[in-house]
Motif scaffolding. Structure first.
Motif, PDB file in Angstrom:
ATOM      1  N   LYS A 148     -15.422   3.363 -16.258  1.00 47.84           N
ATOM      2  CA  LYS A 148     -15.860   4.645 -15.702  1.00 47.84           C
ATOM      3  C   LYS A 148     -16.302   4.445 -14.254  1.00 47.84           C
ATOM      4  N   GLU A 149     -16.212   5.509 -13.490  1.00 43.97           N
ATOM      5  CA  GLU A 149     -16.590   5.477 -12.083  1.00 43.97           C
ATOM      6  C   GLU A 149     -17.977   4.861 -11.921  1.00 43.97           C
ATOM      7  N   GLY A 150     -18.126   3.991 -10.943  1.00 45.40           N
ATOM      8  CA  GLY A 150     -19.421   3.349 -10.705  1.00 45.40           C
ATOM      9  C   GLY A 150     -19.575   1.996 -11.372  1.00 45.40           C
ATOM     10  N   ASP A 151     -18.639   1.615 -12.256  1.00 44.65           N
ATOM     11  CA  ASP A 151     -18.698   0.297 -12.902  1.00 44.65           C
ATOM     12  C   ASP A 151     -18.433  -0.812 -11.882  1.00 44.65           C
ATOM     13  N   ALA A 152     -19.123  -1.937 -12.063  1.00 44.91           N
ATOM     14  CA  ALA A 152     -18.795  -3.164 -11.316  1.00 44.91           C
ATOM     15  C   ALA A 152     -17.842  -3.982 -12.187  1.00 44.91           C
ATOM     16  N   VAL A 153     -16.722  -4.399 -11.599  1.00 49.01           N
ATOM     17  CA  VAL A 153     -15.628  -5.006 -12.366  1.00 49.01           C
ATOM     18  C   VAL A 153     -15.338  -6.416 -11.869  1.00 49.01           C
ATOM     19  N   PHE A 154     -15.238  -7.357 -12.805  1.00 44.78           N
ATOM     20  CA  PHE A 154     -14.844  -8.735 -12.494  1.00 44.78           C
ATOM     21  C   PHE A 154     -13.510  -9.017 -13.164  1.00 44.78           C
ATOM     22  N   VAL A 155     -12.571  -9.591 -12.404  1.00 45.96           N
ATOM     23  CA  VAL A 155     -11.233  -9.908 -12.907  1.00 45.96           C
ATOM     24  C   VAL A 155     -10.972 -11.389 -12.676  1.00 45.96           C
ATOM     25  N   SER A 156     -10.603 -12.127 -13.730  1.00 44.03           N
ATOM     26  CA  SER A 156     -10.189 -13.528 -13.540  1.00 44.03           C
ATOM     27  C   SER A 156      -8.669 -13.575 -13.436  1.00 44.03           C
ATOM     28  N   GLY A 157      -8.157 -14.637 -12.821  1.00 45.13           N
ATOM     29  CA  GLY A 157      -6.711 -14.681 -12.568  1.00 45.13           C
ATOM     30  C   GLY A 157      -6.305 -13.483 -11.733  1.00 45.13           C
ATOM     31  N   ALA A 158      -7.142 -13.153 -10.741  1.00 42.07           N
ATOM     32  CA  ALA A 158      -7.029 -11.862 -10.071  1.00 42.07           C
ATOM     33  C   ALA A 158      -5.847 -11.751  -9.119  1.00 42.07           C
ATOM     34  N   ALA A 159      -5.229 -12.867  -8.751  1.00 43.26           N
ATOM     35  CA  ALA A 159      -4.061 -12.782  -7.865  1.00 43.26           C
ATOM     36  C   ALA A 159      -2.757 -12.774  -8.656  1.00 43.26           C
ATOM     37  N   GLY A 160      -2.858 -12.821  -9.980  1.00 47.20           N
ATOM     38  CA  GLY A 160      -1.658 -12.778 -10.821  1.00 47.20           C
ATOM     39  C   GLY A 160      -1.133 -11.356 -10.960  1.00 47.20           C
ATOM     40  N   ALA A 161      -0.055 -11.224 -11.713  1.00 47.22           N
ATOM     41  CA  ALA A 161       0.620  -9.934 -11.832  1.00 47.22           C
ATOM     42  C   ALA A 161      -0.283  -8.864 -12.443  1.00 47.22           C
ATOM     43  N   VAL A 162      -1.035  -9.217 -13.495  1.00 44.96           N
ATOM     44  CA  VAL A 162      -1.915  -8.247 -14.147  1.00 44.96           C
ATOM     45  C   VAL A 162      -3.210  -8.084 -13.362  1.00 44.96           C
ATOM     46  N   GLY A 163      -3.846  -9.207 -13.039  1.00 48.05           N
ATOM     47  CA  GLY A 163      -5.158  -9.156 -12.395  1.00 48.05           C
ATOM     48  C   GLY A 163      -5.180  -8.400 -11.084  1.00 48.05           C
ATOM     49  N   SER A 164      -4.153  -8.580 -10.266  1.00 52.49           N
ATOM     50  CA  SER A 164      -4.135  -7.915  -8.963  1.00 52.49           C
ATOM     51  C   SER A 164      -4.051  -6.396  -9.119  1.00 52.49           C
ATOM     52  N   GLN A 165      -3.392  -5.941 -10.190  1.00 57.82           N
ATOM     53  CA  GLN A 165      -3.306  -4.502 -10.458  1.00 57.82           C
ATOM     54  C   GLN A 165      -4.630  -3.963 -11.002  1.00 57.82           C
ATOM     55  N   VAL A 166      -5.272  -4.730 -11.895  1.00 56.05           N
ATOM     56  CA  VAL A 166      -6.554  -4.285 -12.477  1.00 56.05           C
ATOM     57  C   VAL A 166      -7.560  -3.996 -11.364  1.00 56.05           C
ATOM     58  N   GLY A 167      -7.718  -4.947 -10.450  1.00 55.28           N
ATOM     59  CA  GLY A 167      -8.698  -4.781  -9.381  1.00 55.28           C
ATOM     60  C   GLY A 167      -8.428  -3.568  -8.521  1.00 55.28           C
ATOM     61  N   GLN A 168      -7.158  -3.347  -8.189  1.00 55.31           N
ATOM     62  CA  GLN A 168      -6.819  -2.196  -7.353  1.00 55.31           C
ATOM     63  C   GLN A 168      -7.011  -0.874  -8.092  1.00 55.31           C
ATOM     64  N   MET A 169      -6.644  -0.841  -9.383  1.00 53.75           N
ATOM     65  CA  MET A 169      -6.825   0.386 -10.164  1.00 53.75           C
ATOM     66  C   MET A 169      -8.311   0.732 -10.272  1.00 53.75           C
ATOM     67  N   ALA A 170      -9.151  -0.299 -10.462  1.00 48.16           N
ATOM     68  CA  ALA A 170     -10.595  -0.067 -10.531  1.00 48.16           C
ATOM     69  C   ALA A 170     -11.109   0.498  -9.209  1.00 48.16           C
ATOM     70  N   ARG A 171     -10.630  -0.056  -8.113  1.00 42.74           N
ATOM     71  CA  ARG A 171     -11.053   0.419  -6.789  1.00 42.74           C
ATOM     72  C   ARG A 171     -10.623   1.870  -6.572  1.00 42.74           C
ATOM     73  N   ILE A 172      -9.357   2.183  -6.921  1.00 41.92           N
ATOM     74  CA  ILE A 172      -8.827   3.549  -6.747  1.00 41.92           C
ATOM     75  C   ILE A 172      -9.651   4.550  -7.554  1.00 41.92           C
ATOM     76  N   LYS A 173     -10.104   4.134  -8.736  1.00 36.54           N
ATOM     77  CA  LYS A 173     -10.837   5.045  -9.632  1.00 36.54           C
ATOM     78  C   LYS A 173     -12.361   4.999  -9.438  1.00 36.54           C
ATOM     79  N   GLY A 174     -12.812   4.362  -8.355  1.00 38.66           N
ATOM     80  CA  GLY A 174     -14.225   4.493  -8.000  1.00 38.66           C
ATOM     81  C   GLY A 174     -15.174   3.440  -8.524  1.00 38.66           C
ATOM     82  N   ALA A 175     -14.703   2.192  -8.679  1.00 39.29           N
ATOM     83  CA  ALA A 175     -15.621   1.107  -9.065  1.00 39.29           C
ATOM     84  C   ALA A 175     -16.676   0.927  -7.972  1.00 39.29           C
TER      85      ALA A 175
END
Length: 338
Positions: A148-175
């Protein structure tokens, strides 16, 4: 219909790896190419995917997906061009996504082929950002971790195919804050400068727990786990009350031959009322349409960026797979057959 080639090459698993997969566990073999039977299409593969989950399928163990058979072609995501069709709704020249990778030519049952549009995105994107890895990121963050908006999100393996998308999606949705870990200073720089993570660290530069605390002084609410091991332990320590973890992968232990110790701080799950949930992307197919709409929109607007590491030539299939397990890829690792 133009004349079909007499044969094509395909990768077979010839021995079950013990620990790290070695080149001699695989063989590139010639296979006859024949016209498709009724209800099938013959596809000339243009790109195929190598993914971490494939390592598990090389072991002869009961799992959520059957193991690869010895002396048979391996399979996995692929995208290619229909060169012969005996199925209604498919024409020669159509581009399709299907599950028979690791080979030059595939005879695909029509019900397992999905037409894709090369004008929306490059074909290889359907194996990554618009494919299984993208849907994994999307479902794992929004549905499994209940972001949900306002969450702080940690992603491991963040430069991989899945991780890099997770971080960006969280940012787009208001982390409120997005933190990533990766295995090189170069990847850390990429996470912050290209993908817009607020902070990132190289897990090889010091204890993960301390580096995460420094990067997230106010704690984290969501952890997307691609690694397991010390990263999961660090996330449990840094979680705020009510934290949620999506357990997507544990690449740190896929090639271990000994039992891997679990997090030593699991007791914190109680007081913090944490939720740790395993995920498989196949449980989230109902999100496909929403996912494709959202992500193609974010790509078009420039909000979401993606990288691919492309290895040219089917003969380098094993090299690409081993390189992905070693973390040599940035974004999706793809074998391109030209």
């Amino acid at each position: 219909m133009s004349a079909l080639p007499a044969s094509g090459r395909e990768w077979h698993l010839v021995a079950r790896p013990h620990g790290w997969p070695e080149a001699e566990d695989f063989a590139l073999r010639e296979a006859e190419v024949t016209a498709p039977a009724e209800g099938r299409v013959l596809v000339r593969n243009l790109h195929f995917s190598v993914d971490p989950y494939m390592r598990g399928r090389m072991n002869d163990v009961k799992s959520y997906t059957p193991p690869f058979e010895l002396d048979h072609p391996m399979d996995g995501g692929a995208v290619g061009e229909v060169v012969a069709s005996a199925a209604e709704g498919f024409e020669v020249g159509d581009h399709v996504l299907h599950g028979l990778g690791w080979r030059e030519y595939a005879s695909v049952p029509a019900q397992h082929a999905v037409k894709v549009d090369a004008s929306l995105a490059p074909l290889s994107a359907y194996l990554g950002v618009l494919g299984m890895t993208g849907l994994t990121a999307y479902a794992g963050l929004f549905e499994v971790a209940s972001f949900k908006e306002g969450d702080a999100v940690f992603v491991s393996g963040a430069a991989g195919a899945v991780g890099s998308q997770v971080g960006q999606m969280a940012r787009i949705k208001g982390a409120s804050r997005v933190i990533g870990s990766a295995g090189s200073d170069e990847k850390v720089k990429l996470l912050v400068e290209k993908y817009g993570f607020d902070a990132a660290f190289n897990y090889k530069n010091g204890p993960v727990g301390q580096q995460l605390k420094d990067a997230a002084p106010d704690g984290i609410d969501v952890y997307f786990d691609n690694v397991g091991g010390d990263h999961l332990e660090a996330a449990i320590s840094s979680f705020n009350v009510g934290g949620r973890a999506t357990i997507c992968g544990m690449i740190a232990q896929y090639n271990n031959t000994e039992a891997t110790p679990g997090p030593r701080n699991l007791a914190l799950v109680i007081g913090k009322r944490l939720r740790l949930t395993g995920m498989l992307v196949n449980d989230h197919k109902h999100l496909q349409q929403q996912f494709t709409e959202d992500v193609s929109g974010w790509i078009a607007s420039g909000e979401l960026k993606y990288d691919e590491t492309v290895v040219e030539g089917i003969e380098h299939g094993y090299d690409a797979f081993a390189g992905m397990l070693r973390g040599e890829n940035t974004g999706k690792m793809i074998v391109s057959l030209g």
